[in-house]
Design a protein around this motif. Structure first.
Motif, short mmCIF file in Angstrom:
data_model
loop_
_atom_site.label_atom_id
_atom_site.label_comp_id
_atom_site.label_asym_id
_atom_site.label_seq_id
_atom_site.Cartn_x
_atom_site.Cartn_y
_atom_site.Cartn_z
N VAL A 224 22.19 -10.05 -13.15
CA VAL A 224 20.77 -10.34 -13.31
C VAL A 224 20.37 -11.37 -12.25
CG1 VAL A 224 18.98 -10.98 -14.94
CG2 VAL A 224 21.16 -10.12 -15.78
N VAL A 225 19.38 -11.04 -11.48
CA VAL A 225 18.82 -11.99 -10.53
C VAL A 225 17.51 -12.50 -11.12
CG1 VAL A 225 17.98 -12.36 -8.19
CG2 VAL A 225 19.87 -10.78 -8.60
N VAL A 226 17.45 -13.80 -11.38
CA VAL A 226 16.29 -14.40 -12.02
C VAL A 226 15.61 -15.32 -11.02
CG1 VAL A 226 15.50 -15.77 -13.97
CG2 VAL A 226 17.50 -14.32 -14.22
N GLU A 227 14.40 -14.95 -10.63
CA GLU A 227 13.66 -15.74 -9.65
C GLU A 227 12.21 -15.88 -10.11
OE1 GLU A 227 15.18 -15.18 -5.30
OE2 GLU A 227 14.98 -13.19 -6.17
N GLY A 228 11.73 -17.11 -10.17
CA GLY A 228 10.34 -17.35 -10.55
C GLY A 228 10.04 -16.78 -11.91
N ASP A 229 9.13 -15.80 -11.96
CA ASP A 229 8.77 -15.21 -13.24
C ASP A 229 9.24 -13.76 -13.34
OD1 ASP A 229 7.08 -14.06 -11.43
OD2 ASP A 229 5.23 -14.44 -12.55
N SER A 230 10.23 -13.38 -12.51
CA SER A 230 10.69 -11.99 -12.53
C SER A 230 12.21 -11.90 -12.65
CB SER A 230 10.23 -11.26 -11.25
OG SER A 230 10.90 -11.78 -10.12
N TRP A 231 12.66 -10.77 -13.20
CA TRP A 231 14.08 -10.45 -13.31
C TRP A 231 14.32 -9.15 -12.55
CZ3 TRP A 231 15.74 -10.89 -19.18
CH2 TRP A 231 15.27 -12.10 -19.70
N SER A 232 15.48 -9.02 -11.99
CA SER A 232 15.91 -7.74 -11.45
C SER A 232 17.36 -7.52 -11.83
CB SER A 232 15.74 -7.68 -9.92
OG SER A 232 16.51 -8.69 -9.29
N LEU A 233 17.76 -6.26 -11.82
CA LEU A 233 19.07 -5.89 -12.33
C LEU A 233 19.80 -5.10 -11.26
CD1 LEU A 233 20.53 -6.20 -15.08
CD2 LEU A 233 19.63 -3.96 -15.70
N ALA A 234 21.08 -5.43 -11.04
CA ALA A 234 21.87 -4.71 -10.04
C ALA A 234 23.32 -4.68 -10.50
CB ALA A 234 21.76 -5.38 -8.67
N PHE A 235 24.04 -3.66 -10.04
CA PHE A 235 25.47 -3.61 -10.29
C PHE A 235 26.20 -4.31 -9.15
CE2 PHE A 235 24.28 0.19 -12.83
CZ PHE A 235 24.84 -0.21 -14.03
N ARG A 236 27.14 -5.20 -9.50
CA ARG A 236 27.95 -5.86 -8.48
C ARG A 236 28.97 -4.88 -7.93
NH1 ARG A 236 32.80 -7.97 -8.04
NH2 ARG A 236 33.32 -7.71 -10.23
N GLU A 237 29.14 -4.91 -6.63
CA GLU A 237 30.13 -4.03 -5.99
C GLU A 237 31.53 -4.37 -6.49
OE1 GLU A 237 31.89 -3.20 -1.49
OE2 GLU A 237 29.85 -3.98 -1.76
N LEU A 238 32.22 -3.36 -7.00
CA LEU A 238 33.58 -3.54 -7.46
C LEU A 238 34.54 -3.42 -6.29
CD1 LEU A 238 33.53 -1.46 -10.75
CD2 LEU A 238 33.43 -3.93 -10.53
N LEU A 239 35.56 -4.24 -6.26
CA LEU A 239 36.52 -4.25 -5.18
C LEU A 239 37.84 -3.61 -5.61
CD1 LEU A 239 35.88 -7.91 -3.97
CD2 LEU A 239 35.03 -5.80 -2.93
N PRO A 240 38.55 -2.97 -4.70
CA PRO A 240 39.82 -2.34 -5.07
C PRO A 240 40.81 -3.31 -5.71
CG PRO A 240 39.13 -1.57 -2.91
CD PRO A 240 38.18 -2.67 -3.30
N VAL A 241 40.83 -4.57 -5.26
CA VAL A 241 41.79 -5.52 -5.81
C VAL A 241 41.59 -5.74 -7.30
CG1 VAL A 241 40.41 -7.62 -5.39
CG2 VAL A 241 42.92 -7.74 -5.33
N GLU A 242 40.37 -5.52 -7.80
CA GLU A 242 40.14 -5.67 -9.23
C GLU A 242 40.90 -4.62 -10.03
OE1 GLU A 242 35.98 -6.76 -10.29
OE2 GLU A 242 35.61 -6.49 -8.15
N GLN A 243 40.92 -3.39 -9.52
CA GLN A 243 41.69 -2.35 -10.21
C GLN A 243 43.19 -2.60 -10.07
OE1 GLN A 243 40.56 1.82 -10.41
NE2 GLN A 243 38.86 1.39 -9.02
#
Length: 482
Positions: A224-243
């Motif tokens: 969640v990116v919260v700036e001023g009076d607005s929110w936006s939603l994005a998926f964080r890029e998953l990295l191979p090392v996580e798997q």
């Protein structure tokens, strides 16, 4: 294995939106009667224990262990080191040992049994243990001598585990890496051999998982990116090392389960085969997201075909958590349960690698260290084996409700300024007793929500819908069929 999306706040400062998010999280905690604070007697007992831990005699501080976790994490359960062993490998996996701080029946133990697990969501955390233990004295922080259960697992050149032992030891992590730093060092060749071998072993383990028909969901983090009076939603890029890193945890869980099943005493994580109705629903979700899923392709192979870096694929992976519904625990002493397997992993499996965050891992770890030492499993563990599954099931359901509430809050906040807008969507579920009501998937932004039609909803078909409601306070989103 988590069954929910993790929602993290990438940016939140001052402003209306940030305050709304914080107030929303506080309201959820109040409604669910959960709190990050501990009773005074629990905090006091934790402070005393942290100041005087029971350290084991065995010294393995020479092992150059490292931790790999999200950058903001302080509750570091695991540290690893991998070395070559002929054509194979030796994996050393140190797991935080809470027996150094907790005595059965003490205030910290009693409170942990009430909480069951740490709750996560947005910028909030309701911890299982007081932070003086979970984020300080018991956490495997760098350059600190810590008590641990040290797993030593031999792995052959195909990635198969061939031998395992676990014992109490003092360890010392040499570095605290986040996923991005670990991936960068592996990619540019600057990683030490142990970290480079994580890539080798991780890939081999993924190949073995596919061969046995198992699948582990590469769950995306929704930011969640919260700036001023607005929110936006994005998926964080998953990295191979996580798997790759997750595969070491799974390897340890399989090893723990094999010890328990052989000895006929333990605590397993189980999952039945998926309900065909859930698989059919996921086929409709794939259609909604524009992802091809051939009818003849089984769901583990389909999930492996997904690329979580792509937003629509990340949303599909999150939707596939539906296949993990029904997961639970089974405790046993003297007879292996009739259905011991975890269907998604296609094997017996146990949770042992996150005791700072999950209650059951502490008990399962105690069983395994006793079995490897050739001594009786402690009475206080055996006495809880048939009660623990209910405790852990209840805490898992509470965690799921908490995470769902956070996600509902965030999705309502993201859509609040778009009431009245039209969206492309696909109906993925219709209520049995009222075909005018159901659920749909919207590809952009990737959300699932309620939908109401004036006539029967066209299950599995693409539709145009109008956003009728996005109430942040009520955490409610609803669409109407146009």
């Amino acid at each position: 294995m988590s069954t929910e999306r993790v929602v993290r706040v990438r940016k939140a400062g001052e402003g209306v939106a940030a305050e709304t998010l914080r107030n929303g999280v506080a309201a959820i905690q109040a409604e669910m009667e959960v709190t990050p604070d501990f009773p005074p007697e629990v905090e006091e007992a934790a402070v005393r224990a942290a100041a005087d831990p029971r350290l084991p005699d065995l010294d393995r501080t020479e092992l150059p262990l490292v931790t790999i976790d999200p950058a903001s994490s302080m509750d570091l359960d695991q540290a690893l080191h991998i070395e070559r062993d002929g054509d194979g490998y030796v994996v050393h996996y140190a797991i935080a040992d809470l027996a150094a701080f907790i005595t059965p029946g003490d205030p910290v133990d009693v409170e942990a049994n009430l909480r069951g697990e740490t709750l996560y969501g947005a910028d909030s955390k309701v911890p299982l243990h007081p932070k003086v233990i979970s984020e300080d004295a018991g956490s495997l922080l760098p350059e600190q001598v810590r008590p641990a259960l040290l797993w030593t697992i031999k792995v052959d050149d195909t990635g198969e585990g061939t031998d395992v032992t676990v014992q109490r030891a003092r360890v010392r992590s040499t570095a605290r890496l986040d996923y991005a730093a670990a991936q960068e060092s592996i990619d540019d060749g600057s990683a030490p051999e142990s970290l480079a071998l994580l890539k080798e072993v991780g890939r081999l383990r993924l190949e073995r998982e596919a061969a046995r028909g198992g699948v582990s969901l590469p769950l995306p983090e929704q930011e969640v990116v919260v700036e001023g009076d607005s929110w936006s939603l994005a998926f964080r890029e998953l990295l191979p090392v996580e798997q790759w890193n997750a595969q070491i945890s799974l390897l340890t869980g399989f090893a723990a389960a094999s010890l328990m099943v052989y000895a006929r005493v333990g605590l397993l994580r189980t999952l039945p085969e998926p309900d065909p109705r859930d698989v059919r629903r996921l086929h409709r979700t794939a259609k909604a997201l524009g992802i091809e899923w051939p009818a003849e392709q089984i769901y583990p192979d389909f999930i492996r075909s997904l690329d979580p870096i792509r937003p629509t694929h990340a949303a599909m992976v999150a939707a596939c958590t539906r296949l993990l519904r029904g997961s639970g625990y089974v405790g046993f002493d003297g007879e292996v349960p009739a259905e011991p397997q975890h269907a998604a992993l296609a094997s017996e499996y146990a949770h042992v690698t996150a005791p700072l965050r999950r209650l059951g891992d502490r008990y399962a770890g105690e069983i395994c260290v006793a079995l490897c030492a050739g001594v009786d499993v402690p009475d206080w563990v055996v006495a809880k084996l048939h009660e623990l599954p209910q405790t852990l099931q209840a805490s898992g359901q509470r965690a799921s409700r908490y995470e769902h509430a956070i996600l509902d809050l965030v999705e309502a906040g993201v859509l609040a300024h778009r009431v009245g807008d039209t969206f492309d969507a696909v109906v993925v579920e219709v209520e049995d007793d009222d075909a005018t009501r159901g659920e749909l998937t919207v590809p952009d932004p990737a959300v699932e929500a309620r939908v109401v039609g004036s006539s029967d909803l066209p299950l599995g078909q693409a539709v145009k819908v109008k956003l009728a409601k996005a109430d942040v306070e009520a955490r409610s989103v609803e669409f109407e069929l146009e």
